[in-house]
Design a protein around this motif. Structure first.
Motif, PDB file in Angstrom:
ATOM      1  N   ASN A 147      -1.701  -8.014  12.529  1.00 60.24           N
ATOM      2  CA  ASN A 147      -1.679  -7.300  11.068  1.00 60.24           C
ATOM      3  C   ASN A 147      -1.795  -5.905  11.155  1.00 60.24           C
ATOM      4  O   ASN A 147      -2.753  -5.208  11.759  1.00 60.24           O
ATOM      5  CB  ASN A 147      -2.988  -7.922  10.250  1.00 60.24           C
ATOM      6  N   ASP A 148      -0.905  -4.890  10.653  1.00 58.36           N
ATOM      7  CA  ASP A 148      -0.857  -3.852  10.806  1.00 58.36           C
ATOM      8  C   ASP A 148      -2.088  -3.175   9.954  1.00 58.36           C
ATOM      9  O   ASP A 148      -2.300  -1.971   9.856  1.00 58.36           O
ATOM     10  CB  ASP A 148       0.529  -3.065  10.251  1.00 58.36           C
ATOM     11  N   TYR A 149      -2.512  -3.837   9.049  1.00 59.39           N
ATOM     12  CA  TYR A 149      -3.495  -3.296   7.924  1.00 59.39           C
ATOM     13  C   TYR A 149      -4.961  -3.675   8.480  1.00 59.39           C
ATOM     14  O   TYR A 149      -5.827  -3.426   7.569  1.00 59.39           O
ATOM     15  CB  TYR A 149      -3.258  -3.605   6.671  1.00 59.39           C
ATOM     16  N   GLY A 151     -14.208   7.752   0.149  1.00 63.40           N
ATOM     17  CA  GLY A 151     -13.534   8.185  -1.180  1.00 63.40           C
ATOM     18  C   GLY A 151     -12.996   9.382  -1.523  1.00 63.40           C
ATOM     19  O   GLY A 151     -12.235   9.735  -2.375  1.00 63.40           O
ATOM     20  N   GLU A 152     -13.593  10.400  -0.661  1.00 63.92           N
ATOM     21  CA  GLU A 152     -13.373  11.949  -1.104  1.00 63.92           C
ATOM     22  C   GLU A 152     -12.038  12.269  -0.628  1.00 63.92           C
ATOM     23  O   GLU A 152     -11.435  13.086  -0.815  1.00 63.92           O
ATOM     24  CB  GLU A 152     -14.436  12.690  -0.723  1.00 63.92           C
ATOM     25  N   TYR A 153     -11.319  11.441   0.050  1.00 71.53           N
ATOM     26  CA  TYR A 153      -9.908  11.815   0.593  1.00 71.53           C
ATOM     27  C   TYR A 153      -8.908  11.208  -0.110  1.00 71.53           C
ATOM     28  O   TYR A 153      -8.809  10.326  -0.925  1.00 71.53           O
ATOM     29  CB  TYR A 153      -9.857  11.064   2.111  1.00 71.53           C
ATOM     30  N   ALA A 154      -7.774  11.988  -0.252  1.00 71.43           N
ATOM     31  CA  ALA A 154      -6.552  11.547  -1.086  1.00 71.43           C
ATOM     32  C   ALA A 154      -5.825  10.438  -0.575  1.00 71.43           C
ATOM     33  O   ALA A 154      -5.169   9.580  -1.276  1.00 71.43           O
ATOM     34  CB  ALA A 154      -5.842  12.897  -1.005  1.00 71.43           C
ATOM     35  N   THR A 155      -5.669  10.142   0.644  1.00 72.00           N
ATOM     36  CA  THR A 155      -4.827   9.251   1.145  1.00 72.00           C
ATOM     37  C   THR A 155      -5.645   8.474   2.169  1.00 72.00           C
ATOM     38  O   THR A 155      -6.440   8.922   3.048  1.00 72.00           O
ATOM     39  CB  THR A 155      -3.488   9.530   1.713  1.00 72.00           C
ATOM     40  N   PRO A 156      -5.433   7.264   2.532  1.00 72.53           N
ATOM     41  CA  PRO A 156      -5.988   6.467   3.550  1.00 72.53           C
ATOM     42  C   PRO A 156      -5.684   7.104   5.024  1.00 72.53           C
ATOM     43  O   PRO A 156      -6.590   7.042   5.918  1.00 72.53           O
ATOM     44  CB  PRO A 156      -5.143   5.061   3.537  1.00 72.53           C
ATOM     45  N   GLU A 157      -4.304   7.651   4.955  1.00 75.23           N
ATOM     46  CA  GLU A 157      -4.200   8.350   6.376  1.00 75.23           C
ATOM     47  C   GLU A 157      -5.099   9.279   6.518  1.00 75.23           C
ATOM     48  O   GLU A 157      -5.622   9.798   7.775  1.00 75.23           O
ATOM     49  CB  GLU A 157      -2.794   8.656   6.488  1.00 75.23           C
ATOM     50  N   PRO A 174       0.863  -1.176   0.129  1.00 77.34           N
ATOM     51  CA  PRO A 174      -0.093  -0.035   0.003  1.00 77.34           C
ATOM     52  C   PRO A 174       1.005   1.276  -0.193  1.00 77.34           C
ATOM     53  O   PRO A 174       0.519   2.243  -0.531  1.00 77.34           O
ATOM     54  CB  PRO A 174      -0.976  -0.200   1.266  1.00 77.34           C
ATOM     55  N   SER A 175       1.733   1.349   0.638  1.00 71.87           N
ATOM     56  CA  SER A 175       2.810   2.597   0.697  1.00 71.87           C
ATOM     57  C   SER A 175       3.454   2.588  -0.566  1.00 71.87           C
ATOM     58  O   SER A 175       3.695   3.548  -1.091  1.00 71.87           O
ATOM     59  CB  SER A 175       3.865   2.470   1.922  1.00 71.87           C
ATOM     60  N   LEU A 176       3.839   1.641  -1.330  1.00 75.65           N
ATOM     61  CA  LEU A 176       4.341   1.563  -2.503  1.00 75.65           C
ATOM     62  C   LEU A 176       3.593   2.146  -3.509  1.00 75.65           C
ATOM     63  O   LEU A 176       4.076   2.725  -4.421  1.00 75.65           O
ATOM     64  CB  LEU A 176       4.947  -0.019  -2.952  1.00 75.65           C
ATOM     65  N   LEU A 177       2.237   1.953  -3.675  1.00 74.73           N
ATOM     66  CA  LEU A 177       1.515   2.540  -4.639  1.00 74.73           C
ATOM     67  C   LEU A 177       1.578   3.995  -4.867  1.00 74.73           C
ATOM     68  O   LEU A 177       1.077   4.548  -5.932  1.00 74.73           O
ATOM     69  CB  LEU A 177      -0.072   1.905  -4.472  1.00 74.73           C
ATOM     70  N   HIS A 178       1.924   4.545  -3.856  1.00 71.54           N
ATOM     71  CA  HIS A 178       1.769   6.004  -3.852  1.00 71.54           C
ATOM     72  C   HIS A 178       2.935   6.550  -4.696  1.00 71.54           C
ATOM     73  O   HIS A 178       2.987   7.694  -5.275  1.00 71.54           O
ATOM     74  CB  HIS A 178       2.104   6.749  -2.458  1.00 71.54           C
ATOM     75  N   TRP A 179       3.941   5.716  -5.034  1.00 67.87           N
ATOM     76  CA  TRP A 179       5.079   6.121  -5.583  1.00 67.87           C
ATOM     77  C   TRP A 179       5.354   5.532  -7.130  1.00 67.87           C
ATOM     78  O   TRP A 179       6.129   6.064  -7.786  1.00 67.87           O
ATOM     79  CB  TRP A 179       6.488   5.747  -4.731  1.00 67.87           C
ATOM     80  N   VAL A 180       4.270   4.845  -7.479  1.00 74.29           N
ATOM     81  CA  VAL A 180       4.634   4.487  -8.993  1.00 74.29           C
ATOM     82  C   VAL A 180       3.437   4.662  -9.869  1.00 74.29           C
ATOM     83  O   VAL A 180       2.452   4.775  -9.217  1.00 74.29           O
ATOM     84  CB  VAL A 180       4.673   2.601  -9.009  1.00 74.29           C
ATOM     85  N   SER A 181       3.681   4.724 -11.062  1.00 76.45           N
ATOM     86  CA  SER A 181       2.635   5.193 -12.099  1.00 76.45           C
ATOM     87  C   SER A 181       1.545   4.018 -12.078  1.00 76.45           C
ATOM     88  O   SER A 181       1.837   3.045 -11.820  1.00 76.45           O
ATOM     89  CB  SER A 181       3.095   5.483 -13.371  1.00 76.45           C
ATOM     90  N   PRO A 182       0.243   4.448 -12.740  1.00 72.14           N
ATOM     91  CA  PRO A 182      -0.813   3.404 -12.755  1.00 72.14           C
ATOM     92  C   PRO A 182      -0.275   2.444 -13.598  1.00 72.14           C
ATOM     93  O   PRO A 182      -0.796   1.179 -13.587  1.00 72.14           O
ATOM     94  CB  PRO A 182      -1.765   4.186 -13.497  1.00 72.14           C
ATOM     95  N   THR A 183       0.392   2.573 -14.725  1.00 74.05           N
ATOM     96  CA  THR A 183       0.785   1.602 -15.780  1.00 74.05           C
ATOM     97  C   THR A 183       1.849   0.659 -14.920  1.00 74.05           C
ATOM     98  O   THR A 183       1.783  -0.598 -15.131  1.00 74.05           O
ATOM     99  CB  THR A 183       1.552   2.047 -17.018  1.00 74.05           C
ATOM    100  N   GLN A 184       2.858   1.070 -14.161  1.00 71.41           N
ATOM    101  CA  GLN A 184       3.491   0.316 -13.400  1.00 71.41           C
ATOM    102  C   GLN A 184       2.862  -0.831 -12.481  1.00 71.41           C
ATOM    103  O   GLN A 184       3.302  -1.742 -12.166  1.00 71.41           O
ATOM    104  CB  GLN A 184       4.544   0.897 -12.639  1.00 71.41           C
ATOM    105  N   VAL A 185       1.806   0.087 -11.796  1.00 71.20           N
ATOM    106  CA  VAL A 185       1.109  -0.743 -10.912  1.00 71.20           C
ATOM    107  C   VAL A 185       0.543  -2.111 -11.601  1.00 71.20           C
ATOM    108  O   VAL A 185       0.437  -3.057 -11.250  1.00 71.20           O
ATOM    109  CB  VAL A 185      -0.199   0.009 -10.108  1.00 71.20           C
TER     110      VAL A 185
END
Length: 157
Positions: free
Chosen positions: A143-145, A117-123, A16-27
């Motif tokens: 489980n941390d999540y 859904g209106e928030y930018a990040t889960p945090e 989940p933390s990694l997803l903020h740093w990669v492009s949609p195509t890379q995801v």
């Protein structure tokens, strides 16, 4: 994957933390295949950690950046989202109870994300709603999540 189950669990928790740093195509090209493997892992803890990646994967491939990039990007986004949902249904809606449970938990995670859904990040989502909290440990396997709901009625009882 040649990692032991604890390493696979750590990988599941870090996606989940990694997803903020990669492009949609890379995801879609690199992260989604790894999540597919983790969701089918023989160790339940790894599967449970990986389930929280699904809402974030869907969000990353259908984000405003992709949706506002033109008709081809919208078509790509819809195709990828359909692929993810179809794979989940085909893989987890079989005859095995534990797989159906995992599917239900993933749907629950999606519901939480749709609700906020209106928030930018889960945090940001969790910090703006005091009735939800991200737990650093859980009675169901540390489980941390896992997100736990603390209703105002139960806290006032």
């Amino acid at each position: 994957m040649l990692l032991n189950w604890r390493q696979r669990d750590a990988l599941s928790k870090s996606i989940p933390s990694l997803l903020h740093w990669v492009s949609p195509t890379q995801v879609h090209k690199h992260v989604w295949p790894v999540v597919q493997q983790l969701l089918q892992d023989p160790v339940a803890q790894v599967r449970e950690s990986a389930e929280w990646s699904i809402p974030l994967i869907l969000r990353s491939v259908s984000c405003d950046l992709v949706m506002n990039s033109g008709p081809e990007a919208k078509k790509w986004s819809a195709t990828v989202c359909k692929e993810v949902v179809s794979w989940l249904k085909d893989t987890f809606l079989g005859n095995e109870f534990d797989q159906r449970q995992l599917y239900c938990r993933i749907c629950g995670a999606l519901g939480v994300c749709l609700r906020f859904g209106e928030y930018a990040t889960p945090e940001e989502c969790w910090s703006n709603h005091h009735s939800w909290s991200l737990s650093s440990s859980s009675s169901a396997g540390d489980n941390d999540y896992y997100y736990h709901y603390y209703s105002s009625s139960s806290s006032s009882s």
